[in-house]
Design a protein around this motif. Structure first.
Motif, PDB file in Angstrom:
ATOM      1  N   ALA A  67      35.761  44.453  38.603  1.00 36.29           N
ATOM      2  CA  ALA A  67      35.730  43.102  38.786  1.00 36.29           C
ATOM      3  C   ALA A  67      36.778  42.787  40.280  1.00 36.29           C
ATOM      4  CB  ALA A  67      37.370  43.504  36.983  1.00 36.29           C
ATOM      5  N   GLU A  68      37.236  44.098  40.514  1.00 37.11           N
ATOM      6  CA  GLU A  68      37.431  43.806  41.845  1.00 37.11           C
ATOM      7  C   GLU A  68      36.735  42.774  43.153  1.00 37.11           C
ATOM      8  OE1 GLU A  68      40.818  45.880  45.231  1.00 37.11           O
ATOM      9  OE2 GLU A  68      40.837  46.774  43.107  1.00 37.11           O
ATOM     10  N   ALA A  69      35.816  44.251  43.168  1.00 44.00           N
ATOM     11  CA  ALA A  69      34.742  43.720  44.295  1.00 44.00           C
ATOM     12  C   ALA A  69      34.076  42.738  43.784  1.00 44.00           C
ATOM     13  CB  ALA A  69      33.560  45.234  43.704  1.00 44.00           C
ATOM     14  N   LEU A  70      33.121  42.103  42.726  1.00 52.44           N
ATOM     15  CA  LEU A  70      32.919  40.493  42.527  1.00 52.44           C
ATOM     16  C   LEU A  70      34.289  40.072  42.477  1.00 52.44           C
ATOM     17  CD1 LEU A  70      31.180  41.868  39.505  1.00 52.44           C
ATOM     18  CD2 LEU A  70      30.183  41.406  42.237  1.00 52.44           C
ATOM     19  N   ALA A  71      35.374  40.196  42.648  1.00 55.07           N
ATOM     20  CA  ALA A  71      36.474  39.091  42.862  1.00 55.07           C
ATOM     21  C   ALA A  71      36.527  37.868  41.085  1.00 55.07           C
ATOM     22  CB  ALA A  71      36.305  38.227  43.666  1.00 55.07           C
ATOM     23  N   VAL A  72      36.392  38.143  40.014  1.00 54.19           N
ATOM     24  CA  VAL A  72      36.346  38.269  38.766  1.00 54.19           C
ATOM     25  C   VAL A  72      37.521  38.842  37.828  1.00 54.19           C
ATOM     26  CG1 VAL A  72      33.743  37.147  39.037  1.00 54.19           C
ATOM     27  CG2 VAL A  72      33.994  39.203  38.029  1.00 54.19           C
TER      28      VAL A  72
END
Length: 173
Positions: A67-72
């Protein structure tokens, strides 16, 4: 935007840049939401491909890391994970040392997609460069990258300021 003739040229230029940014953002969103064949038997959405790239073939990743890597949001990651698990690209399991954490790993099918997609991206970037970006020097491309970074910061700050204004006026619950 429609401005009178007496508007400063720099403000008009900034307005034109932001209008084009808006148009390119809409096109990029359409691009991201389209499914593709990617030489697989399944149609994969760009968001699913990026999910698998965030997992990496040998390491695995927690849902929070993805989630953090994809900013979602975590909810968005859970939905994508469910689709990819159903298609056989990933597995999800509880972290033995922290039962509240879910670890995602790529299956053999997911690993094959990962490596194929890296090649696909490399080829697509080369085509983009050849067809559109070769007119720019590396320095100019760096300036475009810097501009995009600044816009991300500005929009994030503007979003934060807007939310604070709404909270202060009671429009946001």
């Amino acid at each position: 935007m429609y401005y009178s003739d007496d508007i400063e040229p720099r403000i008009r230029l900034i307005s034109e840049i932001l209008e084009l940014k808006s148009a390119s953002t809409r096109k990029f969103t359409q691009y991201m939401n389209a499914s593709r064949g990617y030489n697989t038997e399944d149609f994969i959405y760009m968001r699913e491909a990026h999910f698998m790239l965030a997992v990496k073939p040998d390491d695995g990743a927690t849902m929070s890391e993805i989630a953090e890597a994809l900013a979602v949001s975590h909810g968005a990651v859970s939905q994508i994970a469910a689709r990819l698990e159903k298609k056989g690209y990933i597995t999800r399991s509880k972290n033995p040392s922290n039962r509240r954490e879910i670890i995602v790993t790529l299956t053999d099918k997911g690993k094959a997609f990962y490596w194929d997609h890296l090649k696909y991206d490399r080829n697509e970037y080369a085509k983009l460069d050849q067809d559109y970006l070769s007119q720019f020097t590396d320095e100019e491309l760096g300036m475009i990258r810097d501009y995009e970074s600044l816009m991300c910061k500005w929009f994030a700050g503007e979003s934060f300021r807007s939310q604070n204004r709404e909270e202060q006026t009671g429009k946001l619950s």
